[in-house]
Write a protein that holds these residues in place. Structure first.
Motif: not given
Length: 265
Positions: A178-188
């Motif tokens: 989860i720390f290796q990807i673009d934060p923009e692709s993460i939705i919480c």
């Protein structure tokens, strides 16, 4: 969170397929507002069926192509969100069998087919079952239990996105992926604690488990949501309060983010 309305239409030969859909996805996330019409066995039954827009998602499975086409046209005409479940599965299996018949390795064919099909990708990588998939996903959805991660993932996958979802549990560390990807692709996903307690109590009731289980305890819920806020800060990701949002509304917001991101590249 508002309950989604779901209609399920099928002929007798497709009941098993729809039962799998209902038991494994809708009921998992408190999708209890489900209407099932499973005795539509010929075109006459379908012509007699009353199609109307009730702000629902209509899933249908018919072996007869004419029945499937008629249902699709009715949904389009009345602006009803819909998905041909039978066609989706049939198309996937046809592709797999075709490649196997040409001599390709069975395990490799199935692996590649699952990874390249957005819907199957979402199913295969549901609820943190495969952390490695985070690196391949277009979208990664995070949230505590009962924030509708699974149905949202399936819905987004039907729009063509490869979606992986991950449960947030204070006692379990986040996977390194989860720390290796673009934060923009993460939705919480976040939710009002009182509403989450209600949803969890209903879930326990449906399973025959006492309500005083820690799962639906207010202090436990607050602890999980506090952890969620910490994860949001740690990752710097986008987050939505889904207390009063339907799956369609949430997916539309995510879709807009993805399209904006794509257009900026």
């Amino acid at each position: 969170m508002r309950n989604e309305k779901v209609w399920v239409l099928s002929d007798v030969n497709s009941n098993t397929l729809n039962n799998i859909l209902i038991q494994n996805f809708f009921l998992q996330e408190e999708q209890t507002n489900i209407k099932i019409f499973d005795k539509i066995d010929d075109i006459k039954d379908l012509h007699a069926f009353e199609f109307y827009n009730d702000n629902q998602i209509l899933y249908y499975a018919f072996e007869d192509n004419l029945m499937a086409e008629y249902t699709k046209n009715q949904c389009i005409e009345k602006d009803i969100k819909h998905l041909d479940v039978y066609h989706l599965v049939y198309k996937f299996l046809t592709s797999v069998f075709s490649k196997i018949s040409q001599g390709e390795d069975i395990e490799l064919v199935i692996k590649n087919s699952l990874e390249n099909n957005p819907v199957d990708f979402a199913i295969l990588n549901d609820d943190g079952s495969n952390p490695q998939s985070i690196l391949e996903a277009d979208i990664v959805i995070l949230g505590v239990s009962r924030t509708s991660k699974t149905p949202l993932s399936i819905y987004m996958s039907n729009l063509g996105y490869k979606v992986s979802n991950l449960p947030l549990i204070p006692e379990i560390e986040l996977p390194q992926e989860i720390f290796q990807i673009d934060p923009e692709s993460i939705i919480c996903l976040t939710i009002n604690p009182d509403r989450l307690v209600e949803i969890r109590k209903e879930r326990l009731k449906s399973l025959g488990i006492p309500h005083d289980s820690g799962y639906a305890d207010k202090e436990r819920v607050l602890q999980e949501l506090e952890y969620t806020e910490n994860v949001i800060k740690q990752l710097g990701c986008t987050h939505f309060d889904v207390t009063h949002m339907s799956i369609e509304e949430t997916s539309e917001k995510i879709k807009n983010i993805m399209e904006t991101r794509k257009g900026s590249k």
